[in-house]
Design a protein around this motif. Structure first.
Motif, mmCIF file in Angstrom:
data_model
loop_
_atom_site.group_PDB
_atom_site.id
_atom_site.type_symbol
_atom_site.label_atom_id
_atom_site.label_comp_id
_atom_site.label_asym_id
_atom_site.label_seq_id
_atom_site.Cartn_x
_atom_site.Cartn_y
_atom_site.Cartn_z
ATOM 1 N N SER A 135 0.899 -1.265 -0.139
ATOM 2 C CA SER A 135 0.070 -0.038 0.167
ATOM 3 C C SER A 135 0.867 1.230 -0.013
ATOM 4 N N VAL A 136 0.671 2.130 -1.236
ATOM 5 C CA VAL A 136 1.616 3.303 -1.293
ATOM 6 C C VAL A 136 0.791 4.506 -1.457
ATOM 7 N N CYS A 137 1.138 5.535 -0.635
ATOM 8 C CA CYS A 137 0.261 6.707 -0.638
ATOM 9 C C CYS A 137 1.399 7.801 -0.912
ATOM 10 N N LEU A 138 1.336 8.627 -1.886
ATOM 11 C CA LEU A 138 2.331 9.781 -1.982
ATOM 12 C C LEU A 138 1.730 11.035 -2.706
ATOM 13 N N ASP A 139 2.821 12.012 -2.573
ATOM 14 C CA ASP A 139 2.418 13.185 -3.200
ATOM 15 C C ASP A 139 2.962 13.221 -4.401
ATOM 16 N N THR A 140 2.013 13.552 -5.571
ATOM 17 C CA THR A 140 2.362 13.607 -6.965
ATOM 18 C C THR A 140 2.022 14.723 -7.506
ATOM 19 N N SER A 141 2.002 15.863 -6.581
ATOM 20 C CA SER A 141 1.754 17.284 -7.236
ATOM 21 C C SER A 141 2.506 17.762 -8.233
ATOM 22 N N ARG A 142 1.844 18.747 -9.314
ATOM 23 C CA ARG A 142 2.595 19.362 -10.162
ATOM 24 C C ARG A 142 2.854 20.617 -10.146
ATOM 25 N N ASP A 143 2.603 21.077 -8.805
ATOM 26 C CA ASP A 143 2.797 22.558 -8.758
ATOM 27 C C ASP A 143 4.068 23.106 -8.178
ATOM 28 N N GLN A 144 4.962 22.337 -8.400
ATOM 29 C CA GLN A 144 6.424 22.786 -7.841
ATOM 30 C C GLN A 144 7.431 22.484 -9.131
ATOM 31 N N ALA B 24 -2.926 7.128 -4.357
ATOM 32 C CA ALA B 24 -2.949 5.794 -3.600
ATOM 33 C C ALA B 24 -2.763 4.643 -4.557
ATOM 34 N N ILE B 25 -1.924 3.729 -4.375
ATOM 35 C CA ILE B 25 -1.645 2.650 -5.152
ATOM 36 C C ILE B 25 -1.497 1.364 -4.331
ATOM 37 N N PHE B 26 -1.877 0.274 -4.984
ATOM 38 C CA PHE B 26 -1.992 -0.979 -4.154
ATOM 39 C C PHE B 26 -1.512 -2.209 -4.967
ATOM 40 N N ALA B 27 -0.741 -2.971 -4.582
ATOM 41 C CA ALA B 27 -0.391 -4.226 -5.491
ATOM 42 C C ALA B 27 -0.036 -5.364 -4.682
ATOM 43 N N ALA B 28 -0.273 -6.463 -5.155
ATOM 44 C CA ALA B 28 0.019 -7.778 -4.530
ATOM 45 C C ALA B 28 0.500 -8.990 -5.496
ATOM 46 N N HIS B 29 1.321 -9.678 -5.169
ATOM 47 C CA HIS B 29 1.538 -10.787 -5.951
ATOM 48 C C HIS B 29 1.970 -10.421 -7.438
ATOM 49 N N GLY B 30 2.726 -9.445 -7.501
ATOM 50 C CA GLY B 30 3.087 -9.003 -8.812
ATOM 51 C C GLY B 30 2.239 -8.175 -9.605
ATOM 52 N N SER B 31 1.084 -8.069 -9.197
ATOM 53 C CA SER B 31 0.019 -7.394 -9.932
ATOM 54 C C SER B 31 -0.563 -6.013 -9.148
ATOM 55 N N LEU B 32 -0.881 -5.122 -10.053
ATOM 56 C CA LEU B 32 -1.422 -4.013 -9.805
ATOM 57 C C LEU B 32 -2.755 -4.167 -9.287
ATOM 58 N N LEU B 33 -3.285 -3.966 -8.067
ATOM 59 C CA LEU B 33 -4.814 -4.131 -7.737
ATOM 60 C C LEU B 33 -5.709 -2.734 -8.042
ATOM 61 N N LEU B 34 -5.312 -1.413 -7.601
ATOM 62 C CA LEU B 34 -5.978 -0.492 -7.701
ATOM 63 C C LEU B 34 -4.829 0.938 -7.672
ATOM 64 N N PRO C 100 -1.210 13.211 0.455
ATOM 65 C CA PRO C 100 -1.181 12.913 1.642
ATOM 66 C C PRO C 100 -0.295 13.818 2.733
ATOM 67 N N ASP C 101 -0.499 13.789 4.037
ATOM 68 C CA ASP C 101 0.193 14.763 5.182
ATOM 69 C C ASP C 101 1.604 14.255 4.847
ATOM 70 N N ARG C 102 1.893 12.906 4.853
ATOM 71 C CA ARG C 102 3.168 12.418 4.644
ATOM 72 C C ARG C 102 3.276 11.184 3.574
ATOM 73 N N ASP C 103 4.231 10.903 2.826
ATOM 74 C CA ASP C 103 4.212 9.700 2.141
ATOM 75 C C ASP C 103 4.506 8.564 2.823
#
Length: 364
Positions: free
Chosen positions: A18-27, A75-85, A93-96
């Motif tokens: 489970s990964v949650c990260l800032d992907t903003s383009r305003d920088q 927000a990105i989720f993967a398991a067993h080598g496959s992307l789930l969502l 997010p407040d923090r990655d």
């Protein structure tokens, strides 16, 4: 708020990245900033024994929302080598964060979907055509569910209409809006732009639609940046602190249950017990979420408890201590077709920051 969008995450056994990260383009140099963020998260996943194939599936999705302008996240989720969502987030997010565990860490994503208000935005501009010495109206109609529509707008329709053709066009537009409201797909219709056109639309509207109209005072509006919602700034002010009509009705029902039997509906222990019985209709969380103890969970959504001894007493042989209690509660809600309401702590404080609306009350 319904949680069906989380279904793909629970259709596969863990462990899940489970990964949650800032992907903003305003920088400045956003691609380099994103690369640095992802490298740190990648190292964290590998350090927690995530397999290379699963980490690679996450990496392939990182930054695929680069067509969206401004501040946002993923927000990105993967398991067993496959992307789930992989979903865009209206706020970074407040923090990655990166987590590899048996349950997907879905709390942050679920909260960013809340309050999930269905609406339509209608913006009309009057344009002078110099070559024809006449005017036309340019209409933009966009549907969405707030706040996710900020970075994932729904259907967008653009129409160019001669000014003298507006009455007929207005009738057609009103018929479309009435049908959408009747189907339960719209709570609000937000109107902005040319005053003559907007006022004419309101005057022609049937009574059943008038209660859904919100007319913005400013007759001007800005075109949205790439990937952003029509009237995003105005909608943000309009929806600030607002719950959907459906959620407000559920909170009223919860308050009735709490007045009679608070021991069944308020606090972490009562909430866990309700999910164990499949009795929960809606999970209620205070914002900000602060649940200060771990839960114990098994393979099924209803298999959660305050201690491992409790699950062992139920005859379970396979269970574990879950360090992300929010993830366990959201899985229990999604897996039992319960809903979620996130309400500010200063609006409705509840014990432990957690409560539940029951489908039915137990006999006295």
């Amino acid at each position: 708020m319904k949680l069906q969008f989380l279904g793909p995450l629970y259709a596969h056994p863990g462990p899940v990245a489970s990964v949650c990260l800032d992907t903003s383009r305003d920088q400045e140099d956003p691609d380099r900033a994103l690369d640095l963020r992802w490298r740190k998260l990648r190292r964290s996943l590998l350090a927690h024994e995530a397999d290379e194939a699963t980490v690679g599936a996450v990496e392939a999705a990182v930054g695929t929302d680069d067509e969206v302008a401004g501040r946002h996240g993923q927000a990105i989720f993967a398991a067993h080598g496959s992307l789930l969502l992989a979903e865009r987030l209206p706020e970074p997010p407040d923090r990655d964060s990166a987590r590899y565990g048996m349950l997907p860490d879905t709390l942050g994503l679920a909260l960013q979907h809340s309050p999930d208000i269905p609406y339509a935005a209608v913006a009309i501009r009057r344009v002078h055509l110099a070559e024809a010495a006449e005017e036309e109206l340019r209409l933009d109609l966009e549907t969405g569910r707030w706040p996710m529509s900020r970075v994932a707008p729904g259907t967008h329709v653009h129409r160019r209409i001669p000014v003298d053709g507006w009455p007929k066009e207005a009738d057609q537009l009103l018929a479309e809006l009435v049908a959408a409201v009747g189907a339960g797909g719209l709570e609000l219709v937000v109107l902005a732009g040319d005053p003559w056109s907007v006022n004419g639309l309101v005057r022609s509207a049937p009574k059943k639609l008038l209660g859904h109209f919100v007319k913005l005072k400013d007759g001007h509006y800005r075109r949205p940046e790439p990937g952003r919602a029509l009237l995003e700034e105005e909608l943000g002010l309009l929806f600030e602190g607002r719950l959907s009509d459906h959620d407000r009705h559920q909170l009223d029902a919860y308050l009735g249950q709490r007045a009679r039997h608070p021991e069944y509906v308020e606090g972490l222990a009562a909430t866990v017990a309700a999910f164990q019985r499949g009795q929960a209709r809606t999970l209620i969380l205070n914002r900000p979420v602060r649940i200060d103890r771990h839960l114990w969970v098994g393979a099924a959504p209803t298999q959660l408890a305050l201690s491992g001894e409790d699950l062992s007493a139920f005859g379970l042989n396979y269970f574990w201590e879950e360090p992300a209690p929010g993830a366990a509660l959201v899985r229990a809600a999604a897996g039992t077709q319960a809903e979620l309401i996130a309400v500010p702590e200063d609006v409705l404080p509840v014990e432990d920051g957690v409560a539940v609306l029951l489908r039915y009350m137990l006999p006295e």
